[in-house]
Design a protein around this motif. Structure first.
Motif, PDB file in Angstrom:
ATOM      1  N   VAL A   1      42.165 -90.375  44.170  1.00 22.11           N
ATOM      2  CA  VAL A   1      42.168 -88.931  44.371  1.00 22.11           C
ATOM      3  C   VAL A   1      41.529 -88.250  43.172  1.00 22.11           C
ATOM      4  O   VAL A   1      41.678 -88.695  42.034  1.00 22.11           O
ATOM      5  CB  VAL A   1      43.620 -88.414  44.530  1.00 22.11           C
ATOM      6  N   MET A   2      40.821 -87.149  43.424  1.00 26.62           N
ATOM      7  CA  MET A   2      40.435 -86.243  42.347  1.00 26.62           C
ATOM      8  C   MET A   2      41.036 -84.885  42.672  1.00 26.62           C
ATOM      9  O   MET A   2      40.598 -84.192  43.581  1.00 26.62           O
ATOM     10  CB  MET A   2      38.919 -86.156  42.185  1.00 26.62           C
ATOM     11  N   MET A   3      42.087 -84.543  41.918  1.00 25.13           N
ATOM     12  CA  MET A   3      42.832 -83.307  42.149  1.00 25.13           C
ATOM     13  C   MET A   3      42.448 -82.252  41.115  1.00 25.13           C
ATOM     14  O   MET A   3      41.758 -82.536  40.139  1.00 25.13           O
ATOM     15  CB  MET A   3      44.346 -83.569  42.056  1.00 25.13           C
ATOM     16  N   GLY A   4      42.958 -81.047  41.341  1.00 27.81           N
ATOM     17  CA  GLY A   4      42.847 -79.982  40.360  1.00 27.81           C
ATOM     18  C   GLY A   4      44.078 -79.955  39.475  1.00 27.81           C
ATOM     19  O   GLY A   4      45.027 -80.720  39.663  1.00 27.81           O
ATOM     20  N   ALA A   5      44.070 -79.072  38.487  1.00 31.25           N
ATOM     21  CA  ALA A   5      45.208 -78.943  37.573  1.00 31.25           C
ATOM     22  C   ALA A   5      45.284 -77.505  37.078  1.00 31.25           C
ATOM     23  O   ALA A   5      44.309 -76.977  36.555  1.00 31.25           O
ATOM     24  CB  ALA A   5      45.065 -79.893  36.387  1.00 31.25           C
ATOM     25  N   SER A   6      46.442 -76.880  37.269  1.00 27.63           N
ATOM     26  CA  SER A   6      46.669 -75.566  36.668  1.00 27.63           C
ATOM     27  C   SER A   6      46.993 -75.712  35.199  1.00 27.63           C
ATOM     28  O   SER A   6      46.674 -74.846  34.385  1.00 27.63           O
ATOM     29  CB  SER A   6      47.815 -74.851  37.393  1.00 27.63           C
ATOM     30  N   GLN A   7      47.654 -76.826  34.854  1.00 26.04           N
ATOM     31  CA  GLN A   7      47.894 -77.217  33.465  1.00 26.04           C
ATOM     32  C   GLN A   7      47.774 -78.732  33.370  1.00 26.04           C
ATOM     33  O   GLN A   7      48.098 -79.449  34.318  1.00 26.04           O
ATOM     34  CB  GLN A   7      49.298 -76.818  33.001  1.00 26.04           C
ATOM     35  N   ILE A   8      47.312 -79.212  32.219  1.00 25.40           N
ATOM     36  CA  ILE A   8      47.293 -80.641  31.956  1.00 25.40           C
ATOM     37  C   ILE A   8      47.469 -80.837  30.456  1.00 25.40           C
ATOM     38  O   ILE A   8      46.967 -80.033  29.653  1.00 25.40           O
ATOM     39  CB  ILE A   8      45.991 -81.303  32.470  1.00 25.40           C
ATOM     40  N   ASP A   9      48.215 -81.879  30.062  1.00 29.29           N
ATOM     41  CA  ASP A   9      48.469 -82.090  28.639  1.00 29.29           C
ATOM     42  C   ASP A   9      47.755 -83.337  28.132  1.00 29.29           C
ATOM     43  O   ASP A   9      47.004 -83.993  28.865  1.00 29.29           O
ATOM     44  CB  ASP A   9      49.974 -82.112  28.349  1.00 29.29           C
ATOM     45  N   ARG A  10      47.999 -83.673  26.877  1.00 30.74           N
ATOM     46  CA  ARG A  10      47.259 -84.744  26.209  1.00 30.74           C
ATOM     47  C   ARG A  10      47.481 -86.112  26.833  1.00 30.74           C
ATOM     48  O   ARG A  10      46.654 -87.009  26.690  1.00 30.74           O
ATOM     49  CB  ARG A  10      47.617 -84.778  24.721  1.00 30.74           C
ATOM     50  N   TYR A  11      48.582 -86.319  27.550  1.00 32.77           N
ATOM     51  CA  TYR A  11      48.851 -87.612  28.178  1.00 32.77           C
ATOM     52  C   TYR A  11      48.602 -87.598  29.684  1.00 32.77           C
ATOM     53  O   TYR A  11      48.951 -88.548  30.374  1.00 32.77           O
ATOM     54  CB  TYR A  11      50.276 -88.063  27.874  1.00 32.77           C
ATOM     55  N   GLY A  12      48.014 -86.518  30.181  1.00 33.87           N
ATOM     56  CA  GLY A  12      47.648 -86.464  31.581  1.00 33.87           C
ATOM     57  C   GLY A  12      48.719 -85.972  32.515  1.00 33.87           C
ATOM     58  O   GLY A  12      48.564 -86.070  33.739  1.00 33.87           O
ATOM     59  N   ASN A  13      49.833 -85.451  31.988  1.00 30.59           N
ATOM     60  CA  ASN A  13      50.804 -84.795  32.861  1.00 30.59           C
ATOM     61  C   ASN A  13      50.163 -83.525  33.411  1.00 30.59           C
ATOM     62  O   ASN A  13      49.570 -82.748  32.651  1.00 30.59           O
ATOM     63  CB  ASN A  13      52.078 -84.449  32.079  1.00 30.59           C
ATOM     64  N   GLN A  14      50.294 -83.322  34.709  1.00 27.66           N
ATOM     65  CA  GLN A  14      49.603 -82.225  35.386  1.00 27.66           C
ATOM     66  C   GLN A  14      50.610 -81.313  36.068  1.00 27.66           C
ATOM     67  O   GLN A  14      51.647 -81.765  36.565  1.00 27.66           O
ATOM     68  CB  GLN A  14      48.612 -82.809  36.415  1.00 27.66           C
ATOM     69  N   ASN A  15      50.308 -80.033  36.085  1.00 31.01           N
ATOM     70  CA  ASN A  15      51.173 -79.042  36.717  1.00 31.01           C
ATOM     71  C   ASN A  15      50.374 -78.220  37.714  1.00 31.01           C
ATOM     72  O   ASN A  15      49.339 -77.651  37.380  1.00 31.01           O
ATOM     73  CB  ASN A  15      51.780 -78.123  35.653  1.00 31.01           C
ATOM     74  N   ILE A  16      50.846 -78.192  38.956  1.00 27.00           N
ATOM     75  CA  ILE A  16      50.285 -77.294  39.971  1.00 27.00           C
ATOM     76  C   ILE A  16      51.409 -76.519  40.653  1.00 27.00           C
ATOM     77  O   ILE A  16      51.226 -75.965  41.732  1.00 27.00           O
ATOM     78  CB  ILE A  16      49.472 -78.071  41.040  1.00 27.00           C
TER      79      ILE A  16
END
Length: 240
Positions: A86-101
């Motif tokens: 998958v290639m998703m979007g991200a409203s937020q993403i941190d240095r370890y790749g945790n993503q928030n939508i």
């Protein structure tokens, strides 16, 4: 337009396509215009075994015509077995790749409600997930996400968890470091390392001299401009 006559959007399409290089026969699930063009370009060039879907119940060919049936139970089998990228979007993403939508602010009383967690946890734990961010900024690249939707390397479990790359309008980033902290892999033409640093809310790993994102080949440019996106929709999402 860059100095070589190639637009920033075209560099982004190729950078997204590279996420699926050497993937073999997996289901490409791009979310967004640029990732969609990238997946189709990859299948037409260096990843011919990719499977493309209409997003509902069919496998489709390069011309968009149905080639097979993909019922939900088969789709879930691919999702949970590492056979989808998958290639998703991200409203937020941190240095370890945790993503928030899901939300901005405390999840119990958020300042802004977003899409919700949706399928991000299952996606990230059970198959490779890359990200596309059309506007690289400190509001997206944050020290700590407000809520974990997609799971990063510091929270990951499972044999199929992998975050190959993050593509933005400025650069390509990956997690090819000993502790899987985000690394600046390349910058697009016209962008400096300092530009990317200024647009990132945490310290990126800079591993020596950062190269320029791969230039599209003449054939890739022809396919992008004449076949994959002849209407030029890519330039609406990424402007020079």
């Amino acid at each position: 337009m860059t100095t070589d006559g190639i637009t920033r959007a075209e560099y982004c399409v190729v950078a997204c396509a590279e996420a699926w290089r050497d993937n073999g026969e997996v289901l490409a699930s791009p979310m967004g215009l640029i990732p969609g063009f990238g997946a189709r370009l990859a299948k037409r060039t260096f990843s011919p075994d990719l499977l493309l879907t209409d997003g509902e119940a069919l496998l489709v060919g390069l011309d968009g015509r149905p080639e097979g049936w993909l019922p939900y139970r088969r789709h879930l089998t691919m999702v949970t077995g590492g056979k989808r990228h998958v290639m998703m979007g991200a409203s937020q993403i941190d240095r370890y790749g945790n993503q928030n939508i899901s939300c901005i602010g405390d999840w119990r009383r958020p300042a802004r409600q977003l899409l919700g967690v949706r399928g991000a946890p299952v996606n990230t734990l059970n198959n490779p997930v890359s990200y596309w961010v059309p506007k690289h900024s400190p509001r997206v690249f944050v020290e700590r996400v407000d809520m974990i939707s997609g799971v990063g390397y510091d929270h990951a479990v499972g044999p199929y968890h992998r975050l190959p790359r993050v593509v933005t309008d400025l650069a390509v980033l990956d997690f090819a470091t000993p502790d899987h902290a985000m690394r600046l892999a390349s910058v697009h033409p016209g962008v400096t390392v300092d530009d990317v640093r200024a647009a990132t809310g945490f310290e990126l790993v800079i591993d020596g001299e950062v190269p320029t994102t791969r230039r599209p080949t003449a054939e890739e440019l022809r396919l992008i401009r004449e076949v994959v996106d002849p209407r030029g929709l890519r330039d609406r999402e990424v402007r020079a």
